[in-house]
Design a protein around this motif. Sequence first.
Motif, PDB file in Angstrom:
ATOM      1  N   VAL A 163       0.843  -1.191   0.000  1.00  0.00           N
ATOM      2  CA  VAL A 163       0.000   0.000   0.000  1.00  0.00           C
ATOM      3  C   VAL A 163       0.884   1.249   0.000  1.00  0.00           C
ATOM      4  O   VAL A 163       1.799   1.376   0.820  1.00  0.00           O
ATOM      5  CB  VAL A 163      -0.947   0.009   1.212  1.00  0.00           C
ATOM      6  N   MET A 164       0.610   2.171  -0.938  1.00  0.00           N
ATOM      7  CA  MET A 164       1.392   3.400  -1.057  1.00  0.00           C
ATOM      8  C   MET A 164       0.495   4.554  -1.460  1.00  0.00           C
ATOM      9  O   MET A 164      -0.588   4.359  -2.027  1.00  0.00           O
ATOM     10  CB  MET A 164       2.485   3.248  -2.136  1.00  0.00           C
ATOM     11  N   ASP A 165       0.961   5.767  -1.201  1.00  0.00           N
ATOM     12  CA  ASP A 165       0.345   6.965  -1.766  1.00  0.00           C
ATOM     13  C   ASP A 165       0.668   7.020  -3.261  1.00  0.00           C
ATOM     14  O   ASP A 165       1.755   6.629  -3.693  1.00  0.00           O
ATOM     15  CB  ASP A 165       0.908   8.201  -1.065  1.00  0.00           C
ATOM     16  N   ALA A 166      -0.294   7.510  -4.059  1.00  0.00           N
ATOM     17  CA  ALA A 166      -0.132   7.490  -5.517  1.00  0.00           C
ATOM     18  C   ALA A 166       1.088   8.283  -5.985  1.00  0.00           C
ATOM     19  O   ALA A 166       1.874   7.806  -6.815  1.00  0.00           O
ATOM     20  CB  ALA A 166      -1.398   8.020  -6.189  1.00  0.00           C
ATOM     21  N   ASP A 167       1.268   9.490  -5.470  1.00  0.00           N
ATOM     22  CA  ASP A 167       2.399  10.304  -5.925  1.00  0.00           C
ATOM     23  C   ASP A 167       3.730   9.744  -5.425  1.00  0.00           C
ATOM     24  O   ASP A 167       4.746   9.814  -6.124  1.00  0.00           O
ATOM     25  CB  ASP A 167       2.227  11.753  -5.469  1.00  0.00           C
ATOM     26  N   ALA A 168       3.732   9.168  -4.215  1.00  0.00           N
ATOM     27  CA  ALA A 168       4.954   8.522  -3.714  1.00  0.00           C
ATOM     28  C   ALA A 168       5.310   7.331  -4.601  1.00  0.00           C
ATOM     29  O   ALA A 168       6.488   7.073  -4.889  1.00  0.00           O
ATOM     30  CB  ALA A 168       4.750   8.074  -2.269  1.00  0.00           C
ATOM     31  N   HIS A 169       4.300   6.608  -5.059  1.00  0.00           N
ATOM     32  CA  HIS A 169       4.523   5.501  -5.981  1.00  0.00           C
ATOM     33  C   HIS A 169       5.185   5.989  -7.257  1.00  0.00           C
ATOM     34  O   HIS A 169       6.140   5.392  -7.758  1.00  0.00           O
ATOM     35  CB  HIS A 169       3.195   4.816  -6.324  1.00  0.00           C
ATOM     36  N   ASP A 170       4.677   7.095  -7.802  1.00  0.00           N
ATOM     37  CA  ASP A 170       5.212   7.596  -9.073  1.00  0.00           C
ATOM     38  C   ASP A 170       6.665   8.026  -8.939  1.00  0.00           C
ATOM     39  O   ASP A 170       7.476   7.821  -9.852  1.00  0.00           O
ATOM     40  CB  ASP A 170       4.348   8.749  -9.591  1.00  0.00           C
ATOM     41  N   ARG A 171       7.010   8.618  -7.792  1.00  0.00           N
ATOM     42  CA  ARG A 171       8.420   8.980  -7.567  1.00  0.00           C
ATOM     43  C   ARG A 171       9.280   7.724  -7.413  1.00  0.00           C
ATOM     44  O   ARG A 171      10.420   7.678  -7.889  1.00  0.00           O
ATOM     45  CB  ARG A 171       8.540   9.864  -6.318  1.00  0.00           C
ATOM     46  N   ALA A 172       8.720   6.709  -6.768  1.00  0.00           N
ATOM     47  CA  ALA A 172       9.485   5.473  -6.564  1.00  0.00           C
ATOM     48  C   ALA A 172       9.750   4.745  -7.876  1.00  0.00           C
ATOM     49  O   ALA A 172      10.881   4.310  -8.141  1.00  0.00           O
ATOM     50  CB  ALA A 172       8.730   4.552  -5.594  1.00  0.00           C
ATOM     51  N   VAL A 173       8.731   4.618  -8.724  1.00  0.00           N
ATOM     52  CA  VAL A 173       8.944   3.884  -9.980  1.00  0.00           C
ATOM     53  C   VAL A 173       9.803   4.684 -10.948  1.00  0.00           C
ATOM     54  O   VAL A 173      10.471   4.110 -11.807  1.00  0.00           O
ATOM     55  CB  VAL A 173       7.614   3.469 -10.644  1.00  0.00           C
ATOM     56  N   ALA A 174       9.796   6.012 -10.801  1.00  0.00           N
ATOM     57  CA  ALA A 174      10.717   6.812 -11.608  1.00  0.00           C
ATOM     58  C   ALA A 174      12.156   6.412 -11.317  1.00  0.00           C
ATOM     59  O   ALA A 174      12.996   6.343 -12.214  1.00  0.00           O
ATOM     60  CB  ALA A 174      10.508   8.304 -11.321  1.00  0.00           C
ATOM     61  N   LEU A 175      12.430   6.127 -10.031  1.00  0.00           N
ATOM     62  CA  LEU A 175      13.787   5.754  -9.621  1.00  0.00           C
ATOM     63  C   LEU A 175      14.134   4.319  -9.978  1.00  0.00           C
ATOM     64  O   LEU A 175      15.211   4.047 -10.517  1.00  0.00           O
ATOM     65  CB  LEU A 175      13.934   5.957  -8.101  1.00  0.00           C
ATOM     66  N   VAL A 176      13.230   3.375  -9.695  1.00  0.00           N
ATOM     67  CA  VAL A 176      13.592   1.960  -9.797  1.00  0.00           C
ATOM     68  C   VAL A 176      13.165   1.312 -11.121  1.00  0.00           C
ATOM     69  O   VAL A 176      13.562   0.179 -11.399  1.00  0.00           O
ATOM     70  CB  VAL A 176      13.000   1.140  -8.631  1.00  0.00           C
ATOM     71  N   SER A 177      12.407   2.009 -11.955  1.00  0.00           N
ATOM     72  CA  SER A 177      11.935   1.398 -13.199  1.00  0.00           C
ATOM     73  C   SER A 177      12.116   2.303 -14.411  1.00  0.00           C
ATOM     74  O   SER A 177      12.740   1.914 -15.395  1.00  0.00           O
ATOM     75  CB  SER A 177      10.449   1.016 -13.055  1.00  0.00           C
ATOM     76  N   HIS A 178      11.587   3.520 -14.337  1.00  0.00           N
ATOM     77  CA  HIS A 178      11.552   4.366 -15.529  1.00  0.00           C
ATOM     78  C   HIS A 178      12.922   4.917 -15.908  1.00  0.00           C
ATOM     79  O   HIS A 178      13.319   4.889 -17.081  1.00  0.00           O
ATOM     80  CB  HIS A 178      10.552   5.503 -15.323  1.00  0.00           C
ATOM     81  N   ALA A 226       3.547   9.841 -19.061  1.00  0.00           N
ATOM     82  CA  ALA A 226       2.662   9.962 -17.902  1.00  0.00           C
ATOM     83  C   ALA A 226       3.410  10.258 -16.611  1.00  0.00           C
ATOM     84  O   ALA A 226       2.775  10.553 -15.589  1.00  0.00           O
ATOM     85  CB  ALA A 226       1.850   8.668 -17.736  1.00  0.00           C
ATOM     86  N   ASN A 227       4.746  10.222 -16.639  1.00  0.00           N
ATOM     87  CA  ASN A 227       5.522  10.445 -15.410  1.00  0.00           C
ATOM     88  C   ASN A 227       6.808  11.221 -15.707  1.00  0.00           C
ATOM     89  O   ASN A 227       7.879  10.897 -15.189  1.00  0.00           O
ATOM     90  CB  ASN A 227       5.868   9.085 -14.768  1.00  0.00           C
ATOM     91  N   PRO A 228       6.732  12.265 -16.531  1.00  0.00           N
ATOM     92  CA  PRO A 228       7.970  12.920 -16.979  1.00  0.00           C
ATOM     93  C   PRO A 228       8.704  13.689 -15.896  1.00  0.00           C
ATOM     94  O   PRO A 228       9.935  13.686 -15.861  1.00  0.00           O
ATOM     95  CB  PRO A 228       7.475  13.867 -18.088  1.00  0.00           C
ATOM     96  N   GLY A 229       7.963  14.357 -14.985  1.00  0.00           N
ATOM     97  CA  GLY A 229       8.612  15.186 -13.978  1.00  0.00           C
ATOM     98  C   GLY A 229       9.544  14.421 -13.055  1.00  0.00           C
ATOM     99  O   GLY A 229      10.743  14.746 -12.949  1.00  0.00           O
ATOM    100  N   PRO A 230       9.052  13.380 -12.342  1.00  0.00           N
ATOM    101  CA  PRO A 230       9.938  12.622 -11.454  1.00  0.00           C
ATOM    102  C   PRO A 230      11.113  11.982 -12.174  1.00  0.00           C
ATOM    103  O   PRO A 230      12.221  11.924 -11.639  1.00  0.00           O
ATOM    104  CB  PRO A 230       9.004  11.560 -10.856  1.00  0.00           C
ATOM    105  N   VAL A 231      10.897  11.499 -13.410  1.00  0.00           N
ATOM    106  CA  VAL A 231      11.990  10.876 -14.156  1.00  0.00           C
ATOM    107  C   VAL A 231      13.041  11.923 -14.518  1.00  0.00           C
ATOM    108  O   VAL A 231      14.246  11.682 -14.397  1.00  0.00           O
ATOM    109  CB  VAL A 231      11.460  10.182 -15.430  1.00  0.00           C
ATOM    110  N   ALA A 232      12.583  13.105 -14.937  1.00  0.00           N
ATOM    111  CA  ALA A 232      13.524  14.172 -15.290  1.00  0.00           C
ATOM    112  C   ALA A 232      14.372  14.587 -14.089  1.00  0.00           C
ATOM    113  O   ALA A 232      15.571  14.862 -14.224  1.00  0.00           O
ATOM    114  CB  ALA A 232      12.762  15.375 -15.846  1.00  0.00           C
ATOM    115  N   GLU A 233      13.758  14.625 -12.892  1.00  0.00           N
ATOM    116  CA  GLU A 233      14.510  14.996 -11.689  1.00  0.00           C
ATOM    117  C   GLU A 233      15.630  13.995 -11.404  1.00  0.00           C
ATOM    118  O   GLU A 233      16.759  14.373 -11.070  1.00  0.00           O
ATOM    119  CB  GLU A 233      13.561  15.074 -10.490  1.00  0.00           C
TER     120      GLU A 233
END
Length: 361
Positions: A163-178, A226-233
């Motif tokens: 279970v995670m918060d949606a935006d925390a998930h997006d930051r996490a997958v930016a790091l470990v997947s995208h 769909a997740n450009p901001g966290p990946v760009a960071e």
Amino acid sequence: MRTALVIGTGLIGTSVALALHSRGVRVHLMDHDPAQARTAAALGAGTDEEPEGRVDLAVVAVPPAHVAETLAEAIRGGRARGYLDVASVKGGPRRDLEALGCDLSGYLGTHPMAGRERSGPLAGTADLFEGRPWVLTPTRETDTEVLNLALELVSLCRAVPVVMDADAHDRAVALVSHTPQLVSSMVAARLQDADETAVRLCGQGIRDVTRIAASDPRLWLDILSANPGPVAEILSAVAADLDETVRALRALASADKDDREAGAAGVEDVLRRGNAGRGRVPGKHGAAPTAYETVTVLIGDQPGELARIFADAGRAGVNIEDVRIEHATGQQAGLMQLMVEPRAVPVLVAALTDRGWSIRQ
């Protein structure tokens, strides 16, 4: 759960449907391309016939850019008791649904952390999610019945709910997947115009780094859009490390001793930070990482060799924790790396040597 509707029969949707159907759920399949739904049905994922009434759960497995629109249509049509999606980003689709004025109490965003380099229904497998994390992003609005349906789905797919918060998930997958996908692609791109002599030297290191670069570019464009901001960071931080490492490497070529020492310190720093980061990657079954030792064996490229070496290790009472094969260039042979617990190394080496295997130090 007795009935389900899977909308989108690519790799993930078909795999979900195969898992549910194999465990007794009646699964209905839909896709914007009816031929894909028919293919998934022919594979045993369910039926491409329309459900007669409302199903228990609708699973939307379409690209992130189309999630909100597809979900809104299903919700307004009253197709199910509960709705979820399996897109690899979570914050954007939810905000899009809110903008469309949908009642979100019956919706839950989810993301199974599983996939393959291949896409489409033919790549689907019923065991794709077994033992893998499956992220759930409930909010205060989420109906308990929908959360329970999602947990049942995860259980039927043999996955592990997280279970995670949606935006925390997006930051996490930016790091470990995208970001890893883009970095892998950028390294592989260097090979496109490389001299053939250099390419022929490719070993296991470059194969490991570029494995996911074989993924479908269209699929990844949808995900990254769909997740450009966290990946760009994260890429910006990687770029800063690259700049520092380039300067350090150039300093290593300097005639000045102090510059060379500073350059060596810079290169060592990034390598050591890499060691520390790699050490945080979960180990076997999600447990803390374990330090294994490697026994390298010369193995012929012929039928039965893998089965024979595993059988010989089993007879010696040694559990193989992980395995890699580095294929020899121009030869019908390769080096098989068997990862085992340190105390098992002498036992395995002795057993394999006795059975005629060639051990490489």
